[in-house]
Design an enzyme around this catalytic site. Structure first.
Site, PDB file in Angstrom:
ATOM      1  N   GLU A   1      -4.795  -0.325  -8.258  1.00 51.15           N
ATOM      2  CA  GLU A   1      -3.818   0.817  -8.552  1.00 51.15           C
ATOM      3  C   GLU A   1      -2.734   0.060  -8.984  1.00 51.15           C
ATOM      4  O   GLU A   1      -2.101  -0.680  -8.226  1.00 51.15           O
ATOM      5  CB  GLU A   1      -3.791   1.501  -7.130  1.00 51.15           C
TER       6      GLU A   1
ATOM      7  N   SER B   1       0.766  -1.248  -0.030  1.00 45.74           N
ATOM      8  CA  SER B   1       0.050   0.089  -0.170  1.00 45.74           C
ATOM      9  C   SER B   1       0.885   1.171  -0.068  1.00 45.74           C
ATOM     10  O   SER B   1       0.528   2.526  -0.250  1.00 45.74           O
ATOM     11  CB  SER B   1      -0.825  -0.015   1.144  1.00 45.74           C
TER      12      SER B   1
ATOM     13  N   HIS C   1      -1.868  -2.969  -6.446  1.00 41.94           N
ATOM     14  CA  HIS C   1      -2.403  -2.712  -5.464  1.00 41.94           C
ATOM     15  C   HIS C   1      -4.063  -2.749  -5.269  1.00 41.94           C
ATOM     16  O   HIS C   1      -4.902  -1.990  -5.875  1.00 41.94           O
ATOM     17  CB  HIS C   1      -2.048  -1.185  -5.050  1.00 41.94           C
TER      18      HIS C   1
ATOM     19  N   ASN D   1      -3.394   6.167  -1.290  1.00 46.81           N
ATOM     20  CA  ASN D   1      -3.006   6.366   0.266  1.00 46.81           C
ATOM     21  C   ASN D   1      -2.406   7.843   0.433  1.00 46.81           C
ATOM     22  O   ASN D   1      -2.571   8.234   1.498  1.00 46.81           O
ATOM     23  CB  ASN D   1      -2.117   5.358   0.813  1.00 46.81           C
TER      24      ASN D   1
END
Ligand code: CAA
Length: 296
Positions: free
Chosen positions: A151, A118, A139, A189
């Site tokens: 992602e 992440s 991801h 994130n």
């Protein structure tokens, strides 16, 4: 692409194995702990059962998907015939680098090495292998069988061919791929964690309570979960470590984890997985039982 190995049988690993098996790939799920592998198969079966109960999958398709998953406790054995390895181990840089060295040594030439990290740098992960052009971020979002996004993160050396292969593969899984470059937190994130941190800072400063903050964001912004419930769902330790990656990577104080988050992680209040975070959870239930505002 036929044989997919998934390293790590935790929440993300079992979700990733689930979607590959359901799409018809032969999956080898690898974990050092046999008990974790057994638990993962139980979880995958339960999640496939949900889909059968919904009518989105037949009983035969469920049986077929389960028959596609084999388990293995050895990385070198488990990746020996892989066309793609997706690493979904604990979010710990040293551990991931070690796993990538082992994957690189044992996986066949031409095998793509992906990480579900992440926030750990794909360029750094790739640098411990002899095939940095074949290392990429893949991801997935939790819960993997439900969330549409993958992602895709291009490391500094990731080749165009590897990116297109992973993009097409993600589409085959029924996902929507989105490619981003390798900078701290990528995109998901980099944007999500400051929002969660700001929600925790608002709580810490006494601007509003847990339920008020979550209700504002759920009803006001149409988020399926409020940021504090989402932080519990992701794991407060995971949120904390991603914020540290952002803070260290950009050297900008705006990413500093809220002291309340640091305290909760230190106290072992990690959210759903520990039974308590911003909410308390009954074991085996995601129902919100008691809400408690830390420090009030
Ligand atoms: N496997 C299969 N299906 C599942 C599932 C699973 N593990 N979990 C939930 N589902 C299905 C349910 O069966 C249900 O299906 P239908 O819509 O067809 O009825 C649907 O998902 C919704 O589930 P529920 O009704 O049980 O619960 P809900 O409506 O409260 O939704 C949720 C649950 C999907 C988790 C929703 O609250 C949500 O989308 N939350 C936000 C999740 C999110 O933001 N995830 C990203 C986190 S960040 C991350 O993962 C990356 C990172 O790096 C930190």
């Amino acid at each position: 692409m036929k044989n997919i190995s998934v390293i790590g049988a935790g929440t993300m690993g079992n979700g990733i194995a689930h979607v590959f098996a359901q799409t018809g790939f032969d999956v080898t799920l690898i974990d050092v702990q046999t008990a974790q592998l057994e638990k993962a198969i139980v979880t995958i079966t339960k999640n496939l059962d949900r889909q059968v109960a919904k009518g989105t999958l037949t009983e035969d398709q469920k049986t077929e998907a389960l028959s596609k998953i084999k388990t293995n406790t050895s990385i070198s054995d488990g990746v020996a015939h892989a066309d793609l390895v997706v690493e979904a181990a604990t979010e710990n840089e040293k551990l991931k680098l070690d796993i990538f060295k082992q994957m690189d040594a044992a996986a066949p030439v031409g095998c793509i090495l992906a990480s579900n990290t992440s926030s750990i740098s794909i360029t750094k992960i790739a640098s411990v292998t002899k095939r940095p052009e074949s290392v990429i971020g893949m991801h997935f979002m939790n819960p993997v069988p439900v969330m549409k996004l993958v992602e895709i993160i291009n490391g500094y050396a990731t080749s165009k061919e590897v990116n297109s292969t992973i993009t097409e593969l993600s589409k085959r899984l029924g996902k929507i791929p989105c490619t981003v470059n390798d900078y701290p937190g990528f995109i998901a994130n980099r944007i999500l964690m400051p929002m969660i941190n700001e929600a925790i800072i608002s709580l810490f400063e006494g601007v509003a309570g847990v339920e008020e903050i979550d209700t504002v964001m759920k009803l006001g912004m149409a988020h399926p979960m409020g940021p504090l419930q989402l932080a519990d769902f992701i794991g407060l330790d995971v949120c904390h470590s991603i914020l540290k990656v952002l803070h260290d990577g950009f050297g900008n104080p705006k990413y500093a984890p809220c002291p309340l988050l640091t305290n909760m992680v230190t106290a072992g209040k990690l959210g759903v997985k520990s039974g308590e975070g911003f909410y308390k959870y009954t074991p085996g239930s995601k129902e919100l039982v008691v809400s408690e505002v830390f420090g009030k």
